[in-house]
Scaffold this motif. Structure first.
Motif, PDB file in Angstrom:
ATOM      1  N   ALA A   1     -15.157  36.773  27.184  1.00 30.98           N
ATOM      2  CA  ALA A   1     -16.060  37.879  26.852  1.00 30.98           C
ATOM      3  C   ALA A   1     -17.114  37.425  25.846  1.00 30.98           C
ATOM      4  N   ASP A   2     -16.696  36.650  24.855  1.00 30.41           N
ATOM      5  CA  ASP A   2     -17.647  36.147  23.866  1.00 30.41           C
ATOM      6  C   ASP A   2     -18.612  35.152  24.498  1.00 30.41           C
ATOM      7  N   LEU A   3     -18.090  34.267  25.324  1.00 32.29           N
ATOM      8  CA  LEU A   3     -18.953  33.316  26.034  1.00 32.29           C
ATOM      9  C   LEU A   3     -20.008  34.035  26.862  1.00 32.29           C
ATOM     10  N   ALA A   4     -19.580  35.062  27.572  1.00 33.95           N
ATOM     11  CA  ALA A   4     -20.478  35.765  28.486  1.00 33.95           C
ATOM     12  C   ALA A   4     -21.538  36.583  27.762  1.00 33.95           C
ATOM     13  N   THR A   5     -21.205  37.105  26.594  1.00 33.18           N
ATOM     14  CA  THR A   5     -22.157  37.976  25.893  1.00 33.18           C
ATOM     15  C   THR A   5     -23.011  37.240  24.869  1.00 33.18           C
ATOM     16  N   ASN A   6     -22.709  35.996  24.601  1.00 30.86           N
ATOM     17  CA  ASN A   6     -23.466  35.218  23.613  1.00 30.86           C
ATOM     18  C   ASN A   6     -23.937  33.895  24.200  1.00 30.86           C
ATOM     19  N   GLN A   7     -24.599  33.990  25.327  1.00 31.37           N
ATOM     20  CA  GLN A   7     -25.030  32.797  26.059  1.00 31.37           C
ATOM     21  C   GLN A   7     -25.794  31.814  25.181  1.00 31.37           C
ATOM     22  N   GLY A   8     -26.760  32.292  24.437  1.00 32.92           N
ATOM     23  CA  GLY A   8     -27.580  31.402  23.617  1.00 32.92           C
ATOM     24  C   GLY A   8     -26.767  30.632  22.592  1.00 32.92           C
ATOM     25  N   LYS A   9     -25.818  31.319  21.971  1.00 32.57           N
ATOM     26  CA  LYS A   9     -24.945  30.670  20.983  1.00 32.57           C
ATOM     27  C   LYS A   9     -24.211  29.495  21.616  1.00 32.57           C
ATOM     28  N   TYR A  10     -23.686  29.696  22.808  1.00 35.56           N
ATOM     29  CA  TYR A  10     -22.868  28.665  23.442  1.00 35.56           C
ATOM     30  C   TYR A  10     -23.681  27.618  24.175  1.00 35.56           C
ATOM     31  N   GLU A  11     -24.873  27.956  24.609  1.00 34.74           N
ATOM     32  CA  GLU A  11     -25.714  26.940  25.246  1.00 34.74           C
ATOM     33  C   GLU A  11     -26.093  25.836  24.262  1.00 34.74           C
ATOM     34  N   ALA A  12     -25.993  26.129  22.973  1.00 37.58           N
ATOM     35  CA  ALA A  12     -26.240  25.098  21.958  1.00 37.58           C
ATOM     36  C   ALA A  12     -25.219  23.962  22.068  1.00 37.58           C
ATOM     37  N   TYR A  13     -24.085  24.229  22.718  1.00 38.97           N
ATOM     38  CA  TYR A  13     -23.044  23.216  22.915  1.00 38.97           C
ATOM     39  C   TYR A  13     -23.187  22.480  24.253  1.00 38.97           C
ATOM     40  N   ASN A  14     -24.189  22.817  25.043  1.00 31.02           N
ATOM     41  CA  ASN A  14     -24.387  22.135  26.316  1.00 31.02           C
ATOM     42  C   ASN A  14     -24.536  20.629  26.097  1.00 31.02           C
ATOM     43  N   ALA A  15     -23.915  19.856  26.956  1.00 28.41           N
ATOM     44  CA  ALA A  15     -24.021  18.399  26.868  1.00 28.41           C
ATOM     45  C   ALA A  15     -25.428  17.955  27.236  1.00 28.41           C
ATOM     46  N   SER A  16     -25.975  17.074  26.444  1.00 27.35           N
ATOM     47  CA  SER A  16     -27.346  16.611  26.688  1.00 27.35           C
ATOM     48  C   SER A  16     -27.476  15.858  28.005  1.00 27.35           C
ATOM     49  N   ASN A  17     -26.364  15.300  28.502  1.00 27.77           N
ATOM     50  CA  ASN A  17     -26.406  14.562  29.768  1.00 27.77           C
ATOM     51  C   ASN A  17     -26.198  15.471  30.982  1.00 27.77           C
ATOM     52  N   GLY A  18     -26.013  16.775  30.750  1.00 27.68           N
ATOM     53  CA  GLY A  18     -25.834  17.719  31.845  1.00 27.68           C
ATOM     54  C   GLY A  18     -24.401  17.870  32.325  1.00 27.68           C
ATOM     55  N   TRP A  19     -23.494  17.053  31.793  1.00 26.47           N
ATOM     56  CA  TRP A  19     -22.079  17.123  32.168  1.00 26.47           C
ATOM     57  C   TRP A  19     -21.333  17.921  31.103  1.00 26.47           C
ATOM     58  N   GLY A  20     -21.358  19.234  31.260  1.00 25.63           N
ATOM     59  CA  GLY A  20     -20.724  20.129  30.306  1.00 25.63           C
ATOM     60  C   GLY A  20     -21.679  21.223  29.892  1.00 25.63           C
ATOM     61  N   MET A  21     -21.855  22.173  30.773  1.00 28.09           N
ATOM     62  CA  MET A  21     -22.850  23.221  30.565  1.00 28.09           C
ATOM     63  C   MET A  21     -22.186  24.607  30.553  1.00 28.09           C
ATOM     64  N   TRP A  22     -22.762  25.499  29.734  1.00 30.05           N
ATOM     65  CA  TRP A  22     -22.303  26.883  29.667  1.00 30.05           C
ATOM     66  C   TRP A  22     -22.242  27.497  31.063  1.00 30.05           C
ATOM     67  N   LYS A  23     -23.261  27.233  31.875  1.00 30.02           N
ATOM     68  CA  LYS A  23     -23.342  27.847  33.201  1.00 30.02           C
ATOM     69  C   LYS A  23     -22.207  27.401  34.128  1.00 30.02           C
ATOM     70  N   HIS A  24     -21.536  26.316  33.797  1.00 32.05           N
ATOM     71  CA  HIS A  24     -20.370  25.872  34.576  1.00 32.05           C
ATOM     72  C   HIS A  24     -19.060  26.322  33.933  1.00 32.05           C
ATOM     73  N   PHE A  25     -19.068  26.409  32.606  1.00 24.22           N
ATOM     74  CA  PHE A  25     -17.844  26.754  31.889  1.00 24.22           C
ATOM     75  C   PHE A  25     -17.453  28.214  32.084  1.00 24.22           C
ATOM     76  N   VAL A  26     -18.420  29.105  32.071  1.00 27.43           N
ATOM     77  CA  VAL A  26     -18.120  30.536  32.238  1.00 27.43           C
ATOM     78  C   VAL A  26     -17.435  30.801  33.584  1.00 27.43           C
ATOM     79  N   PRO A  27     -17.963  30.311  34.707  1.00 26.16           N
ATOM     80  CA  PRO A  27     -17.252  30.528  35.977  1.00 26.16           C
ATOM     81  C   PRO A  27     -15.871  29.868  36.024  1.00 26.16           C
ATOM     82  N   PHE A  28     -15.736  28.692  35.408  1.00 22.69           N
ATOM     83  CA  PHE A  28     -14.435  28.037  35.332  1.00 22.69           C
ATOM     84  C   PHE A  28     -13.441  28.941  34.615  1.00 22.69           C
ATOM     85  N   CYS A  29     -13.841  29.450  33.461  1.00 24.20           N
ATOM     86  CA  CYS A  29     -12.955  30.327  32.681  1.00 24.20           C
ATOM     87  C   CYS A  29     -12.645  31.614  33.435  1.00 24.20           C
TER      88      CYS A  29
END
Length: 107
Positions: free
Chosen positions: A60-88
């Motif tokens: 719920a926190d991931l889904a409602t605070n996208q910007g906060k968590y996108e700051a943790y996106n991997a710079s190489n593209g392997w580890g992105m919020w847009k992939h983690f939310v559906p996984f969870c």
């Protein structure tokens, strides 16, 4: 390197399986779901029913605070919020579908 999660019945039959990159570990920590995903055995989680509450809260926190968590996106593209939310979300649904399943992780 990646995290494999699975749910099994009492006979060892796999009911659910998913894989996600370790590059999302910091995002998971920030959302408060690292331990229930990566190290459930260390906090006493053995059954899918025990994953539901912490994962639902973190998702719920991931889904409602996208910007906060996108700051943790991997710079190489392997580890992105847009992939983690559906996984969870998929793992949470599997836990709800199979609450008595045994939780297995491979790191």
């Amino acid at each position: 390197m990646s995290l494999d999660v699975s749910l099994e019945d009492e006979d060892g039959k796999e009911l659910y399986e998913a894989n996600i990159t370790h590059n999302l570990a910091d995002m998971a920590r920030a959302a408060g779901i690292y331990m229930c995903l990566w190290r459930p055995e260390e906090i006493g989680i053995t059954r899918a029913s025990e994953v539901i509450e912490p994962l639902a809260k973190g998702l719920a926190d991931l889904a409602t605070n996208q910007g906060k968590y996108e700051a943790y996106n991997a710079s190489n593209g392997w580890g992105m919020w847009k992939h983690f939310v559906p996984f969870c979300a998929a793992y949470l649904q599997a836990c709800r579908d199979h609450p008595n399943a045994l939780v297995r992780v491979c790191r």
